[in-house]
Design a protein around this motif. Structure first.
Motif, PDB file in Angstrom:
ATOM      1  N   LYS A   8       0.816  -1.221   0.000  1.00 29.62           N
ATOM      2  CA  LYS A   8       0.000   0.000   0.000  1.00 29.62           C
ATOM      3  C   LYS A   8       0.850   1.272   0.000  1.00 29.62           C
ATOM      4  CE  LYS A   8      -1.270   0.682   4.946  1.00 29.62           C
ATOM      5  NZ  LYS A   8      -0.020   0.229   5.482  1.00 29.62           N
ATOM      6  N   GLU A   9       2.147   1.138   0.281  1.00 31.69           N
ATOM      7  CA  GLU A   9       3.024   2.313   0.218  1.00 31.69           C
ATOM      8  C   GLU A   9       3.829   2.364  -1.087  1.00 31.69           C
ATOM      9  OE1 GLU A   9       5.414   2.583   3.777  1.00 31.69           O
ATOM     10  OE2 GLU A   9       3.659   2.011   4.965  1.00 31.69           O
ATOM     11  N   THR A  10       3.737   1.298  -1.871  1.00 33.88           N
ATOM     12  CA  THR A  10       4.601   1.200  -3.045  1.00 33.88           C
ATOM     13  C   THR A  10       4.411   2.383  -4.000  1.00 33.88           C
ATOM     14  OG1 THR A  10       4.640  -1.201  -2.872  1.00 33.88           O
ATOM     15  CG2 THR A  10       5.292  -0.272  -4.977  1.00 33.88           C
ATOM     16  N   ALA A  11       3.148   2.697  -4.325  1.00 32.67           N
ATOM     17  CA  ALA A  11       2.888   3.766  -5.294  1.00 32.67           C
ATOM     18  C   ALA A  11       3.478   5.090  -4.815  1.00 32.67           C
ATOM     19  CB  ALA A  11       1.383   3.895  -5.537  1.00 32.67           C
ATOM     20  N   ARG A  12       3.296   5.387  -3.535  1.00 31.78           N
ATOM     21  CA  ARG A  12       3.786   6.644  -2.981  1.00 31.78           C
ATOM     22  C   ARG A  12       5.314   6.714  -3.038  1.00 31.78           C
ATOM     23  NH1 ARG A  12       5.490   8.035   1.707  1.00 31.78           N
ATOM     24  NH2 ARG A  12       5.047   6.024   2.673  1.00 31.78           N
ATOM     25  N   VAL A  13       5.974   5.599  -2.695  1.00 36.22           N
ATOM     26  CA  VAL A  13       7.436   5.566  -2.702  1.00 36.22           C
ATOM     27  C   VAL A  13       7.957   5.675  -4.138  1.00 36.22           C
ATOM     28  CG1 VAL A  13       9.469   4.164  -2.142  1.00 36.22           C
ATOM     29  CG2 VAL A  13       7.543   4.270  -0.540  1.00 36.22           C
ATOM     30  N   GLU A  19       6.520   7.153  -6.645  1.00 37.88           N
ATOM     31  CA  GLU A  19       6.328   8.540  -7.085  1.00 37.88           C
ATOM     32  C   GLU A  19       7.456   9.438  -6.585  1.00 37.88           C
ATOM     33  OE1 GLU A  19       2.528  10.151  -6.027  1.00 37.88           O
ATOM     34  OE2 GLU A  19       3.074  12.185  -6.644  1.00 37.88           O
ATOM     35  N   LYS A  20       7.909   9.160  -5.369  1.00 39.46           N
ATOM     36  CA  LYS A  20       8.948   9.988  -4.776  1.00 39.46           C
ATOM     37  C   LYS A  20      10.326   9.705  -5.381  1.00 39.46           C
ATOM     38  CE  LYS A  20      11.252  10.786  -0.352  1.00 39.46           C
ATOM     39  NZ  LYS A  20      11.453  10.217   0.978  1.00 39.46           N
ATOM     40  N   GLU A  22      -0.741  -3.062  -9.960  1.00 41.36           N
ATOM     41  CA  GLU A  22      -0.659  -1.697  -9.440  1.00 41.36           C
ATOM     42  C   GLU A  22       0.784  -1.191  -9.340  1.00 41.36           C
ATOM     43  OE1 GLU A  22      -3.201  -0.978  -5.930  1.00 41.36           O
ATOM     44  OE2 GLU A  22      -1.819   0.724  -5.616  1.00 41.36           O
ATOM     45  N   ALA A  47       2.454   2.080 -11.404  1.00 44.20           N
ATOM     46  CA  ALA A  47       3.149   3.189 -10.738  1.00 44.20           C
ATOM     47  C   ALA A  47       4.561   3.352 -11.295  1.00 44.20           C
ATOM     48  CB  ALA A  47       3.189   2.953  -9.229  1.00 44.20           C
ATOM     49  N   TRP A  76       6.040   6.724 -13.257  1.00 43.66           N
ATOM     50  CA  TRP A  76       6.964   7.656 -12.627  1.00 43.66           C
ATOM     51  C   TRP A  76       8.431   7.520 -13.017  1.00 43.66           C
ATOM     52  CZ3 TRP A  76       4.763  11.786 -10.750  1.00 43.66           C
ATOM     53  CH2 TRP A  76       3.444  11.689 -10.277  1.00 43.66           C
TER      54      TRP A  76
END
Lengths: 293, 293
Positions: free
Chosen positions: B65-70, B72-73, B93, B97, B101
């Motif tokens: 659940k944190e993969t997309a956010r990480v 993106e960063k 998913e 991502a 990105w």
């Protein structure tokens, strides 16, 4: 020793087993398959009722739903001092039938071998004995001794407690696996293809699904007839629904909470992890060893 | 090689693994646990973004659940010709991502190691690789080679097909086992006591229930987030209800029919029986051997 149903899979297994332990074994089966007796090197009991009245031990290895009827027919003719045993997977009902129809001087020992006739050896297997209260004084110890000497784990239990435990140990276990088999069918899931993408946990589970589906549907259906199995199935389905609802709603915290709570009740999860790691290692070593060879 | 999340269980495992294969590994974790890096004998990446822009490989080992956010960063700062890998259990998913990105010149390789950090060796384990189409030409072969040389089974799949298969191989498998754990709790069933009455099938199943309950609830919850898992759970519960109804009604013929039909679909049930017999033998030999020793 007379084995009624001794021409079937389990009956044949016990015929060989007791023959190897020095018993004079004869078998009888409704299909009259004399060739099975010949293959086993034991006598076929052509005169069934004559043999019943002369045998020191009568062992019944017949389907659960026929047990009561066979007991009614056979038990009354047994001689005093002899032993009546069954080897069915449920105990309350067979014990009631044996207590009802065997004459007073006949001893009664309910037996549940927790293995099927494909095992190579009884070592490490579990045998549960359910002696009739006050009616199994002479025969319990020698029977225990035979199994124990061969390295089996022997447990002595009451009939009700036996069925209570088996409603989970057998009925729920099988039910969950058979339901997976049905779900794979309903999803039209390609099991053979999926083997390429297996984790060992899936590999072993899917082999257990196949294992159960390969065996007698009659036996597995009758195990679901356990008097407590209905409630156990209900509770299982309720828990499936509860966990599915949490996952469907994306309530991962709730799902995790349910897992933690189940882990608290289970206890010994770390030991289970260590044991299953060991099992998986043994399995991989065996598979990869075979591949190299 | 930079491992983001390299101080966690799986991340640490890969840090050791790639270090042993001659890579210059550094790790970063949000908790800043420098001591984990020290124990592993690798560098802690204090300047995270500096390391991202200089690394040939960035491997993400963070919760799904944190993969997309990480991603993106981190992904936008990677250098041309470098490789971005993740090691999460779902692929659609995370692949979306990473494709979104990562700059054009960066290669993308979705990775799903089908094992946890408690395994002693990768031999015989399965690694699924999901290369981004047209964006993994240079790195796919060398990565495959590393795992294959160590005896792992490497499979290359598309992201959708991966998630389709894993909805059964992982999500259904875990779901059935976790539901058993919850049912044992709801029934207040004494698991430790029941071990005295185990068949090997139950013994291994109950250890797998314990195994799953012992591990990260976060990981197991996130595997249930598989886009196809909802339907698989629904079908499973439907089949449980159907089989329970047959058993409740005493329709043993119907229950047997359902088993036979599932066996027909499954195919290879005899092979599964033979393999599980072998597994059970190995397990008993190990247990009884240990007891004698």
């Amino acid at each position: 020793m007379l084995i009624v149903g001794g021409t079937g899979g389990t009956g044949s297994w016990f015929a060989s087993y007791f023959k190897d332990h020095g018993f004079l074994v004869s078998v009888w089966g409704p299909s009259g398959r004399v060739e099975v007796a010949e293959r086993l090197g034991v006598r076929f009991a052509s005169d069934l009722m004559g043999e019943v009245s002369e045998s020191d031990i009568v062992l019944l290895s017949v389907p659960i739903k026929e047990t009561a009827r066979v007991v009614e027919k056979i038990a009354p003719w047994m001689k005093p001092g002899s032993l009546l045993m069954d080897v069915t997977s449920l105990k309350s009902e067979p014990m009631r039938a044996m207590l009802r129809w065997a004459p007073e001087g006949v001893e009664i020992l309910g037996t549940h071998p927790m293995f099927g006739p494909t095992i190579p050896h009884i070592r490490g297997q579990t045998v549960i004995l359910v002696p009739a209260e006050g009616r199994c004084d002479a025969w319990l110890s020698p029977m225990e001794e035979i199994f124990r000497k061969d390295g089996a784990r022997v447990e002595v239990l009451g009939a009700e407690e036996h069925d209570h435990i088996m409603a989970v140990v057998q009925a729920l276990t099988h039910f969950a696996y058979i339901s997976i088999g049905s779900a794979l069918e309903s999803l039209d899931f390609d099991v053979a293809h999926s083997r390429r993408f297996m984790s060992p946990v899936y590999e072993i589970m899917i082999d257990f699904v196949g294992r159960i589906l390969a065996q007698s549907p009659e036996l597995y259906a009758s195990i679901q007839e356990n008097p407590e199995a209905k409630r156990v199935r209900e509770v299982y389905i309720e828990e499936c629904k509860r966990l599915a609802m949490l996952a469907d709603a994306g309530d991962l915290a709730g799902f995790q909470e349910a897992m933690k709570s189940a882990a608290d009740h289970f206890q010994g999860t770390e030991e289970a992890l260590a044991r299953s790691d060991k099992l998986i290692s043994l399995w991989i070593d065996n598979r990869e060893g075979g591949r190299r060879g």
